[in-house]
Write a protein that holds these residues in place. Sequence first.
Motif, PDB file in Angstrom:
ATOM      1  N   ARG A 108      21.851 -88.725 -21.230  1.00 55.17           N
ATOM      2  CA  ARG A 108      20.958 -87.982 -22.127  1.00 55.17           C
ATOM      3  C   ARG A 108      21.329 -86.497 -22.136  1.00 55.17           C
ATOM      4  O   ARG A 108      21.710 -85.907 -21.132  1.00 55.17           O
ATOM      5  CB  ARG A 108      19.513 -88.155 -21.644  1.00 55.17           C
ATOM      6  CG  ARG A 108      18.486 -87.441 -22.498  1.00 55.17           C
ATOM      7  CD  ARG A 108      17.087 -87.609 -21.916  1.00 55.17           C
ATOM      8  NE  ARG A 108      16.727 -89.022 -21.803  1.00 55.17           N
ATOM      9  CZ  ARG A 108      15.587 -89.437 -21.262  1.00 55.17           C
ATOM     10  NH1 ARG A 108      14.726 -88.557 -20.772  1.00 55.17           N
ATOM     11  NH2 ARG A 108      15.322 -90.727 -21.208  1.00 55.17           N
ATOM     12  N   HIS A 109      21.219 -85.888 -23.310  1.00 55.25           N
ATOM     13  CA  HIS A 109      21.460 -84.453 -23.469  1.00 55.25           C
ATOM     14  C   HIS A 109      20.309 -83.653 -22.840  1.00 55.25           C
ATOM     15  O   HIS A 109      19.161 -84.067 -22.960  1.00 55.25           O
ATOM     16  CB  HIS A 109      21.552 -84.146 -24.971  1.00 55.25           C
ATOM     17  CG  HIS A 109      21.507 -82.685 -25.291  1.00 55.25           C
ATOM     18  ND1 HIS A 109      22.605 -81.875 -25.186  1.00 55.25           N
ATOM     19  CD2 HIS A 109      20.488 -81.892 -25.702  1.00 55.25           C
ATOM     20  CE1 HIS A 109      22.259 -80.641 -25.536  1.00 55.25           C
ATOM     21  NE2 HIS A 109      20.990 -80.625 -25.852  1.00 55.25           N
ATOM     22  N   PRO A 110      20.591 -82.539 -22.162  1.00 55.50           N
ATOM     23  CA  PRO A 110      21.898 -81.984 -21.800  1.00 55.50           C
ATOM     24  C   PRO A 110      22.491 -82.737 -20.601  1.00 55.50           C
ATOM     25  O   PRO A 110      21.762 -83.081 -19.669  1.00 55.50           O
ATOM     26  CB  PRO A 110      21.575 -80.534 -21.438  1.00 55.50           C
ATOM     27  CG  PRO A 110      20.174 -80.584 -20.926  1.00 55.50           C
ATOM     28  CD  PRO A 110      19.481 -81.658 -21.721  1.00 55.50           C
ATOM     29  N   SER A 111      23.781 -82.958 -20.609  1.00 57.08           N
ATOM     30  CA  SER A 111      24.388 -83.839 -19.623  1.00 57.08           C
ATOM     31  C   SER A 111      25.459 -83.144 -18.794  1.00 57.08           C
ATOM     32  O   SER A 111      25.986 -82.098 -19.182  1.00 57.08           O
ATOM     33  CB  SER A 111      25.016 -85.051 -20.329  1.00 57.08           C
ATOM     34  OG  SER A 111      26.140 -84.655 -21.076  1.00 57.08           O
TER      35      SER A 111
ATOM     36  N   GLY B 265      28.535 -82.996 -20.755  1.00 57.67           N
ATOM     37  CA  GLY B 265      28.536 -81.869 -21.679  1.00 57.67           C
ATOM     38  C   GLY B 265      28.956 -80.586 -20.996  1.00 57.67           C
ATOM     39  O   GLY B 265      29.663 -79.753 -21.581  1.00 57.67           O
ATOM     40  N   TRP B 266      28.521 -80.403 -19.753  1.00 61.79           N
ATOM     41  CA  TRP B 266      28.970 -79.254 -18.948  1.00 61.79           C
ATOM     42  C   TRP B 266      30.478 -79.302 -18.746  1.00 61.79           C
ATOM     43  O   TRP B 266      31.169 -78.276 -18.862  1.00 61.79           O
ATOM     44  CB  TRP B 266      28.227 -79.274 -17.610  1.00 61.79           C
ATOM     45  CG  TRP B 266      28.801 -78.406 -16.552  1.00 61.79           C
ATOM     46  CD1 TRP B 266      28.588 -77.062 -16.373  1.00 61.79           C
ATOM     47  CD2 TRP B 266      29.676 -78.813 -15.493  1.00 61.79           C
ATOM     48  NE1 TRP B 266      29.284 -76.614 -15.269  1.00 61.79           N
ATOM     49  CE2 TRP B 266      29.956 -77.675 -14.712  1.00 61.79           C
ATOM     50  CE3 TRP B 266      30.240 -80.040 -15.133  1.00 61.79           C
ATOM     51  CZ2 TRP B 266      30.787 -77.718 -13.593  1.00 61.79           C
ATOM     52  CZ3 TRP B 266      31.074 -80.086 -14.023  1.00 61.79           C
ATOM     53  CH2 TRP B 266      31.340 -78.939 -13.272  1.00 61.79           C
TER      54      TRP B 266
ATOM     55  N   MET C 282      20.676 -80.596 -15.988  1.00 60.79           N
ATOM     56  CA  MET C 282      21.603 -81.575 -16.558  1.00 60.79           C
ATOM     57  C   MET C 282      21.193 -82.988 -16.169  1.00 60.79           C
ATOM     58  O   MET C 282      20.696 -83.221 -15.073  1.00 60.79           O
ATOM     59  CB  MET C 282      23.030 -81.335 -16.056  1.00 60.79           C
ATOM     60  CG  MET C 282      23.607 -79.983 -16.399  1.00 60.79           C
ATOM     61  SD  MET C 282      25.263 -79.763 -15.730  1.00 60.79           S
ATOM     62  CE  MET C 282      25.398 -77.966 -15.883  1.00 60.79           C
TER      63      MET C 282
ATOM     64  N   PRO D 255      25.893 -77.179 -20.695  1.00 59.55           N
ATOM     65  CA  PRO D 255      26.008 -78.344 -21.570  1.00 59.55           C
ATOM     66  C   PRO D 255      25.426 -78.126 -22.959  1.00 59.55           C
ATOM     67  O   PRO D 255      25.813 -78.798 -23.899  1.00 59.55           O
ATOM     68  CB  PRO D 255      25.249 -79.439 -20.822  1.00 59.55           C
ATOM     69  CG  PRO D 255      24.309 -78.716 -19.916  1.00 59.55           C
ATOM     70  CD  PRO D 255      25.049 -77.461 -19.519  1.00 59.55           C
ATOM     71  N   ASN D 256      24.500 -77.182 -23.102  1.00 58.21           N
ATOM     72  CA  ASN D 256      23.858 -76.994 -24.398  1.00 58.21           C
ATOM     73  C   ASN D 256      24.832 -76.600 -25.491  1.00 58.21           C
ATOM     74  O   ASN D 256      24.660 -76.926 -26.659  1.00 58.21           O
ATOM     75  CB  ASN D 256      22.761 -75.915 -24.295  1.00 58.21           C
ATOM     76  CG  ASN D 256      21.589 -76.373 -23.455  1.00 58.21           C
ATOM     77  OD1 ASN D 256      21.190 -77.508 -23.541  1.00 58.21           O
ATOM     78  ND2 ASN D 256      21.089 -75.491 -22.623  1.00 58.21           N
TER      79      ASN D 256
ATOM     80  N   ASP E 224      27.374 -80.043 -25.772  1.00 58.66           N
ATOM     81  CA  ASP E 224      26.853 -81.390 -25.559  1.00 58.66           C
ATOM     82  C   ASP E 224      25.986 -81.804 -26.742  1.00 58.66           C
ATOM     83  O   ASP E 224      24.769 -81.765 -26.674  1.00 58.66           O
ATOM     84  CB  ASP E 224      26.042 -81.397 -24.254  1.00 58.66           C
ATOM     85  CG  ASP E 224      25.623 -82.800 -23.862  1.00 58.66           C
ATOM     86  OD1 ASP E 224      26.152 -83.763 -24.431  1.00 58.66           O
ATOM     87  OD2 ASP E 224      24.760 -82.934 -22.980  1.00 58.66           O
ATOM     88  N   GLN E 225      26.619 -82.148 -27.818  1.00 58.66           N
ATOM     89  CA  GLN E 225      25.871 -82.513 -29.028  1.00 58.66           C
ATOM     90  C   GLN E 225      26.183 -83.971 -29.405  1.00 58.66           C
ATOM     91  O   GLN E 225      27.260 -84.453 -29.149  1.00 58.66           O
ATOM     92  CB  GLN E 225      26.261 -81.590 -30.189  1.00 58.66           C
ATOM     93  CG  GLN E 225      25.984 -80.127 -29.878  1.00 58.66           C
ATOM     94  CD  GLN E 225      24.512 -79.806 -29.741  1.00 58.66           C
ATOM     95  OE1 GLN E 225      23.661 -80.547 -30.241  1.00 58.66           O
ATOM     96  NE2 GLN E 225      24.175 -78.718 -29.067  1.00 58.66           N
TER      97      GLN E 225
END
Length: 342
Positions: free
Chosen positions: A102-105, A108-109, A314, A337-338, A341-342
Amino acid sequence: MAPSTSRTSVFLTTAILTLLFAITPITCWRPWPHLNPNSSDLLYDASKKFEGSSEFVHLRYHMGPVLTGNITVHTIWYGRWQKSQKKIIRGFINSISDVHARHPSVAGWWRTVQLYTDQTGANISHTVQLGQEKNDRFYSHGKSLTRLSIQSVIRSAVTARTKPLPINPRNGLYLLLTSDDVYVQDFCGQVCGFHYFTFPSIVGYTLPYAWVGNSAKQCPGVCAYPFAVPEFRPGWKALKSPNGDVGVEGMISVIAHEIAELATNPLVNAWYAGQDPSAPVEIADLCEGIYGTGGGGSYTGQMLTDHDGATYNMNGIRRKFLVQWVWNHLVSYCTGPNALDQ
């Protein structure tokens, strides 16, 4: 590891840095330096960096290899570890490549780390996987380790008669984790973890490695912040950790820090700021203490609160983690991640 450096240059680099290593401590990290948050020490070349401090940062690529192949993390558990502690750390490492979280992950980082390239333009691998493990529960080199004896522990792990760790100098990372009753040179006073590469004269191979210690009994206020607070901040309240183990929770962010820097600077000749390769300022050093938007100085930045009151930033595989952001050289500030991380 990218094949951009010849065997000769690797040997020369190793020989030179072996001499430097004996004189100058390598770059290390801790989440809470003993500084006045309003002092000039918080500027570039000191221990604390601000989100968006591009005017102070001169991160450059020095033409060395980065880890463009699938990365395998081989873990050495030094000392006595609970199964629950190992499970938390394994869960984090496995989460680095879990694109379904799940976002933020955590994945994504890691995408910020993937933005870094070698001289051929190849990006750092998106795949980080757990490799083989070695348990050293009887403290084969004692309960007090120096920087050099850490390399001896790694040598014992890769040359063991039974189930030795595989030798993988191209894409293997060797992660030495010490339990809360092991003392390591400069631990707590100066460092919570560090990374470097092994010397052939000690280990027999040049292997990128990192050491991270469990600070639960020695200095949680230094190395497990913000889940424990420094003694010199008696009025501050510790945050609740998402996985219920303050010492290991502190290790997670340090492990993330060191893996990110190993990927981008495995032989200390790739991505870093500053002129001294024996004490480089690397992509996670530039974001010390920043866990969310607006972070800098004594402020960690905006973080998330779980339904039970635990703090995190995260999502991983069935767990939540608090991990420090890293430097994004394309935009010249710290990102988490923001951003990707899309």
